[in-house]
Write a protein that holds these residues in place. Structure first.
Motif, PDB file in Angstrom:
ATOM      1  N   ILE A 152       6.620   2.151   8.485  1.00 46.51           N
ATOM      2  CA  ILE A 152       5.903   1.105   7.852  1.00 46.51           C
ATOM      3  C   ILE A 152       4.644   0.812   9.195  1.00 46.51           C
ATOM      4  CG2 ILE A 152       7.288  -0.840   8.682  1.00 46.51           C
ATOM      5  CD1 ILE A 152       5.453  -0.345   5.487  1.00 46.51           C
ATOM      6  N   VAL A 153       5.201   0.822  10.637  1.00 46.55           N
ATOM      7  CA  VAL A 153       4.267   0.371  11.531  1.00 46.55           C
ATOM      8  C   VAL A 153       3.191   1.658  11.500  1.00 46.55           C
ATOM      9  CG1 VAL A 153       4.130   0.473  13.976  1.00 46.55           C
ATOM     10  CG2 VAL A 153       5.993  -0.792  12.771  1.00 46.55           C
ATOM     11  N   ALA A 154       3.518   2.851  11.306  1.00 39.93           N
ATOM     12  CA  ALA A 154       2.717   3.954  11.247  1.00 39.93           C
ATOM     13  C   ALA A 154       1.751   3.541  10.154  1.00 39.93           C
ATOM     14  CB  ALA A 154       3.245   5.155  10.971  1.00 39.93           C
ATOM     15  N   VAL A 155       1.976   3.055   8.882  1.00 38.97           N
ATOM     16  CA  VAL A 155       1.123   2.833   7.762  1.00 38.97           C
ATOM     17  C   VAL A 155       0.171   1.809   8.176  1.00 38.97           C
ATOM     18  CG1 VAL A 155       0.908   2.150   5.433  1.00 38.97           C
ATOM     19  CG2 VAL A 155       2.720   3.658   6.120  1.00 38.97           C
TER      20      VAL A 155
ATOM     21  N   ALA B  54       0.962  -1.122  -0.004  1.00 42.00           N
ATOM     22  CA  ALA B  54       0.033   0.086  -0.062  1.00 42.00           C
ATOM     23  C   ALA B  54       0.841   1.256  -0.093  1.00 42.00           C
ATOM     24  CB  ALA B  54      -0.904  -0.101   1.356  1.00 42.00           C
ATOM     25  N   SER B  55       2.049   1.263   0.561  1.00 44.24           N
ATOM     26  CA  SER B  55       2.963   2.214   0.529  1.00 44.24           C
ATOM     27  C   SER B  55       3.335   2.757  -0.987  1.00 44.24           C
ATOM     28  CB  SER B  55       4.025   1.901   1.644  1.00 44.24           C
ATOM     29  OG  SER B  55       3.682   1.762   2.771  1.00 44.24           O
TER      30      SER B  55
ATOM     31  N   PHE C 205       1.037   9.473   2.801  1.00 40.11           N
ATOM     32  CA  PHE C 205       1.472   9.381   4.218  1.00 40.11           C
ATOM     33  C   PHE C 205       2.667   8.879   4.402  1.00 40.11           C
ATOM     34  CE2 PHE C 205       0.883   6.842   8.256  1.00 40.11           C
ATOM     35  CZ  PHE C 205       0.636   7.827   8.960  1.00 40.11           C
ATOM     36  N   HIS C 206       3.153   7.777   3.999  1.00 39.55           N
ATOM     37  CA  HIS C 206       4.270   7.166   4.070  1.00 39.55           C
ATOM     38  C   HIS C 206       5.337   8.039   3.627  1.00 39.55           C
ATOM     39  CE1 HIS C 206       7.706   5.019   2.505  1.00 39.55           C
ATOM     40  NE2 HIS C 206       7.511   4.011   3.479  1.00 39.55           N
ATOM     41  N   ASP C 207       5.390   8.916   2.561  1.00 38.58           N
ATOM     42  CA  ASP C 207       6.454   9.487   2.044  1.00 38.58           C
ATOM     43  C   ASP C 207       6.549  10.943   3.006  1.00 38.58           C
ATOM     44  OD1 ASP C 207       6.811   8.115  -0.010  1.00 38.58           O
ATOM     45  OD2 ASP C 207       5.800   9.146  -1.530  1.00 38.58           O
ATOM     46  N   ARG C 208       5.696  11.274   3.685  1.00 40.41           N
ATOM     47  CA  ARG C 208       5.543  12.455   4.370  1.00 40.41           C
ATOM     48  C   ARG C 208       6.262  12.188   5.777  1.00 40.41           C
ATOM     49  NH1 ARG C 208       0.525  13.427   4.555  1.00 40.41           N
ATOM     50  NH2 ARG C 208      -0.233  12.684   6.612  1.00 40.41           N
TER      51      ARG C 208
END
Length: 322
Positions: A287-290, A262-263, A272-275
């Protein structure tokens, strides 16, 4: 007013050891259909508030089904937490009757989540997912071992074995979808879950079978249950990093792979990942935040009965499949 009782059941392949507290009633029944019926009959004689049963590799399934069918409140106890509880209670010895007593004591004083009755389709999914995990582990081990082989014949054998395991996994994935399609409510949940880019068959079926509470919890509850909630490790002047801990490992492992996909392919989650990455967060933290954002969003989608695209547009519901 009747005094509430708590039951504990230690499970083995052939026997169920039972303890009811505070009555101190100890018994043992066979781990078969006749034994489950006798167990239910025995426990009906008490004002049982909760019955704890330790997960035992599947040997507990029949007893859990019988107890739930009888309308009793069953709590499946985490073996690690139970051992920690026993040590904290000063109980270092271990045998079946003593384990049953500790399970009863555990559910009497510790917060536990009631087990839910699963449909036959959901139980089939759980069984198939367990076999899929075994096949996937075998495939990874075979691929790792094949890299060290020099003999041509062994290389051919290894390639055939890897191909066979891959074919079996693909066959199981097809059957997962077929099983979901036999149950209308499960099929509806599957449609909602897979509407999010990055959620495929395996994650959707894993959430349906192994996380049936999804859609009925808060953001914090679902993050903790999956094991992606950050916990602080600080004391005095020690300022440690926040770490994730506990949760349902089988769900978390599949969610991790989905979050990696999904990232890259889900526009919202990629942004969201890139930010987070641009802010200097470590790769594992990112990745845990994603993962946490995915599971909390999926929880909200099931709660509100919306597909992913409708949630992005702020719609509130989709027609329910009956």
């Amino acid at each position: 007013m009747a005094m509430l009782s708590f039951g504990g059941i230690d499970v083995s392949k052939d026997r169920l050891d039972v303890m009811v507290l505070p009555e101190e009633q100890c018994s043992s029944v066979p781990n078969d259909a006749a034994g489950w019926a006798k167990l239910v009959e025995q426990l009906r004689g008490f004002s049982i508030s909760a019955i704890g049963i330790e997960a035992s590799g599947g040997y507990e399934r029949g007893a859990v089904r019988a107890l739930l069918a009888a309308g009793m409140s069953v709590r499946q106890v985490n073996p690690f937490k139970l051992r920690q509880f026993a040590r904290a209670s000063g109980v270092l010895a271990k045998n079946d009757p003593l384990d049953a007593r500790m399970i009863a004591s555990f559910v009497a004083v510790m917060p536990t989540r009631p087990a839910q009755r699963q449909t036959p389709a959901a139980e089939r999914l759980a069984e198939m997912l367990a076999v899929r995990r075994q096949l996937s582990a075998e495939k990874v081990a075979a691929e790792n071992a094949s890299r060290l082989l020099e003999d041509a014949m062994l290389q051919r054998l290894s390639r055939r074995r890897i191909a066979r395991l891959a074919a079996d996994i693909d066959m199981l994935d097809g059957h997962l979808v077929e099983v979901v399609g036999t149950d209308a409510p499960l099929a509806h949940r599957y449609r909602l879950l897979t509407s999010m880019t990055g959620v495929g068959t395996v994650l959707a079926c894993t959430l349906i079978a192994l996380l049936p509470e999804l859609g009925g919890m808060t953001r914090k509850q679902v993050a903790a249950l999956v094991g992606v909630a950050p916990y602080a490790f600080e004391s005095g002047t020690l300022k440690g990093r926040r770490c994730i801990w506990g949760g349902r490992a089988n769900v978390r492992q599949v969610l991790y792979m989905a979050a990696m996909s999904a990232s890259n392919w889900n526009p919202g989650l990629k942004a969201f990942h890139d930010r987070l990455k641009a802010a200097g967060k470590k790769p594992k933290v990112t990745i845990v935040a994603v993962m946490r954002k995915m599971i909390t969003t999926l929880n909200a989608m099931l709660r509100d009965d919306v597909v992913w695209a409708d949630r992005l547009r702020g719609r509130h519901s989709v027609p329910t499949v009956r």
